[in-house]
Every structure is written in structure tokens, then in C-alpha cells.
Enzyme design. Structure first.
Site, short mmCIF file in Angstrom:
data_model
loop_
_atom_site.label_atom_id
_atom_site.label_comp_id
_atom_site.label_asym_id
_atom_site.label_seq_id
_atom_site.Cartn_x
_atom_site.Cartn_y
_atom_site.Cartn_z
N SER A 7 40.25 38.46 39.53
CA SER A 7 39.42 38.60 38.34
C SER A 7 38.94 40.04 38.25
CB SER A 7 38.21 37.65 38.42
OG SER A 7 37.35 37.85 37.32
N HIS A 32 43.63 38.41 35.98
CA HIS A 32 42.74 37.65 35.12
C HIS A 32 41.72 38.60 34.51
CE1 HIS A 32 40.74 33.89 33.84
NE2 HIS A 32 39.61 34.53 34.07
N ASP A 34 38.52 38.82 31.93
CA ASP A 34 37.47 38.10 31.22
C ASP A 34 36.94 38.92 30.06
OD1 ASP A 34 37.16 35.61 32.72
OD2 ASP A 34 36.49 36.88 34.36
N MET A 36 34.06 38.90 27.26
CA MET A 36 32.79 38.24 26.91
C MET A 36 32.14 38.99 25.75
SD MET A 36 31.24 37.52 30.71
CE MET A 36 32.30 36.97 32.05
N HIS A 65 41.16 35.76 29.32
CA HIS A 65 40.26 34.61 29.17
C HIS A 65 39.22 34.98 28.12
CE1 HIS A 65 37.05 31.89 31.31
NE2 HIS A 65 37.35 31.47 30.09
N MET A 67 36.13 34.45 26.31
CA MET A 67 34.82 33.80 26.26
C MET A 67 34.07 34.36 25.07
SD MET A 67 33.84 33.49 30.29
CE MET A 67 34.88 34.81 30.91
N MET A 136 36.50 25.74 34.31
CA MET A 136 35.39 26.55 34.77
C MET A 136 34.61 25.77 35.82
SD MET A 136 35.81 29.36 33.25
CE MET A 136 34.35 30.11 33.97
N GLY A 141 29.95 33.48 32.51
CA GLY A 141 29.10 34.58 32.08
C GLY A 141 28.84 35.61 33.16
N PHE A 142 28.73 35.15 34.42
CA PHE A 142 28.39 36.07 35.50
C PHE A 142 29.13 35.70 36.77
CE2 PHE A 142 24.76 35.96 32.65
CZ PHE A 142 24.49 37.30 32.45
N GLY A 144 29.46 35.46 40.98
CA GLY A 144 28.56 35.16 42.09
C GLY A 144 27.76 33.88 41.96
N ASP A 174 38.39 28.61 37.94
CA ASP A 174 37.73 29.90 37.77
C ASP A 174 36.24 29.74 38.03
OD1 ASP A 174 36.81 32.37 37.01
OD2 ASP A 174 37.53 32.26 34.94
N GLY A 175 35.77 30.37 39.13
CA GLY A 175 34.34 30.35 39.42
C GLY A 175 34.04 29.98 40.86
N GLY A 196 37.52 36.16 42.79
CA GLY A 196 36.60 37.26 42.55
C GLY A 196 35.85 37.64 43.80
#
Length: 229
Positions: A7, A32, A34, A36, A65, A67, A136, A141-142, A144, A174-175, A196
Site C-alpha cells: 500500500s 495498491h 489509495d 481519498m 482503490h 475511496m 476492508m 481512511g487511516f 495503523g 485491506d487493513g 502496509g
């Protein structure tokens, strides 16, 4: 084969070109990216100009991706920037089937992304125009965030739905995909890992070494799962 996709929102943005080159040489399967918009999710990241700029440094598939609200308004922009795969959120558009069909018509792999609380029934009437589903496993959105445990069950149910309907569709997760969560997502049917800060982008580990460690871990996990089959 389990596919690994770093990511890039988690990479060092000051040395993004170098990171892409290192990851490409290390043998990742896709990148990947992202996108946003600060509306669909409470953050802003990347854009088509950045994707176009780094596209020249790798021939690996670029997985975009989206978002963003009304993703159908932005598909052409990201197709032209160099995307090979684009996933759009079922929650963000009133025209999911139309948007997926457009991607297919343009020769782009079409993906549907689902937030943790979005039911899998959103997939039932678009399976014939879907190449992959992005589950997801955190609220987007963030980086960690903590993995949402019920997503193991969701992955399994999506896998069962795909198989029961007779389609060949990959499941991407993802996540917070790291060494603690990877065995569970693979056991329940995941095919593609978006990686990530949980297992790849760490300050004390070289990117090349991190990819090697992840490949070894995947091989060990595969042997364990096969031993339990």
C-alpha cells in the site's frame, strides 16, 4: 498463489520513486494506491498525477482503490493515469453495475470494495462484472488501525457466495494485514494481501528484507494449512 501488494500510502512519500523501484525488484505482485477525497473518508491521499508519475518505474499492475464519492465521475481520469485495476466502494455510488461494466469495457479489472459493516448482499447482482472484491478489514481512511475480527467470517461468506455462483473472483483484504492476521484471512479465502505498516513499511527493516520475510511466512502458513487439511 497469494498475491502481495504494498500500500503506497504507507511508503515514504519523499522517496516514493525509490520505494517503488525497490519493491518491484523484490518481486511484489501489484501496487495498491489509495485515493481519498476527504469526503467519503476523512483523509486526502494521492491523485492521478502522482500515479502517472510513478507508473514509469514498474510494469506491475497498479491497483487503484477509489475511496471517493461518486467514483463514476472519475473513472476516466484514473484509467488514463495508468491504472490496471480499479476498485470502487459499493457505498459510494448509486450506479455500481454501470461503473463496473465501464471498467470491464475499458479493459480494466473491476473491483468492489466493501466497508466492514456493508453486507455482502451488495455483491449478489454484480458478480458477473466483478474481477475482485476488496474486503476492508478496518474502517477506511487511516493506516495503523486495528483489524475488525468479524471480517474473518465475512471473507468466508464472500468466498462461499462466489463459489456457489460459479464465478472466478479474487478476494483482496485491506487493513492491518500482518503476521497475526494473515493466517486467518488466508484460511477463510483471501487471495490478495494489501500490505502496509503492519508487516511491510517498518523503519527498522529494509523493504527488500520485509518482502522476503513475508514470502517465507506465507510459505510456512501455506504448509501449515495444507497439513491441517
Amino acid at each position: 498463489m497469494t498475491l502481495i501488494g504494498p500500500s503506497l500510502m504507507c511508503a515514504d512519500m519523499g522517496n516514493l520513486q525509490e520505494s517503488v523501484l525497490k519493491l518491484d525488484r523484490a518481486g511484489v505482485d501489484f501496487f495498491h494506491l489509495d485515493i481519498m477525497d476527504g469526503s467519503f473518508v476523512p483523509n486526502f491521499t494521492m491523485g492521478p498525477d502522482l500515479i502517472k508519475r510513478i507508473r514509469q518505474f514498474s510494469d506491475k499492475p497498479f491497483d487503484v482503490h477509489l475511496m471517493v464519492e461518486r467514483p463514476e465521475d472519475h473513472l476516466d481520469l484514473f484509467i488514463q493515469s495508468g491504472a490496471d485495476m480499479i476498485s470502487i466502494h459499493a457505498e459510494a455510488t448509486a450506479h455500481l453495475q454501470r461503473s463496473l461494466q465501464k471498467l470491464k469495457n475499458e479493459g480494466i479489472k473491476a473491483g468492489v470494495a466493501l466497508n466492514p459493516s456493508t453486507p455482502i448482499t451488495e455483491l449478489e447482482h454484480v458478480l458477473d462484472v466483478v474481477d475482485y472484491v476488496t474486503v476492508m478489514t478496518v474502517n477506511p481512511g487511516f493506516a495503523g488501525q486495528s483489524f475488525v475480527p468479524l471480517m474473518y467470517k465475512k471473507i468466508k461468506k464472500i468466498k462461499e457466495l462466489i463459489q456457489s455462483e460459479g464465478y472466478q473472483i479474487d478476494i483482496q483484504v485491506d487493513g492491518n494485514i500482518g503476521f497475526e492476521t494473515i493466517p486467518g484471512v488466508l484460511q477463510n479465502g483471501a487471495d490478495m494481501l494489501v500490505c502496509g505498516t503492519s508487516c511491510l513499511f517498518k523503519n527498522d527493516v529494509l523493504l527488500e528484507d520485509a518482502i522476503g520475510q513475508l514470502r517465507s511466512f506465507l510459505e510456512q502458513t501455506k504448509m501449515k494449512n495444507e497439513g491441517c487439511a
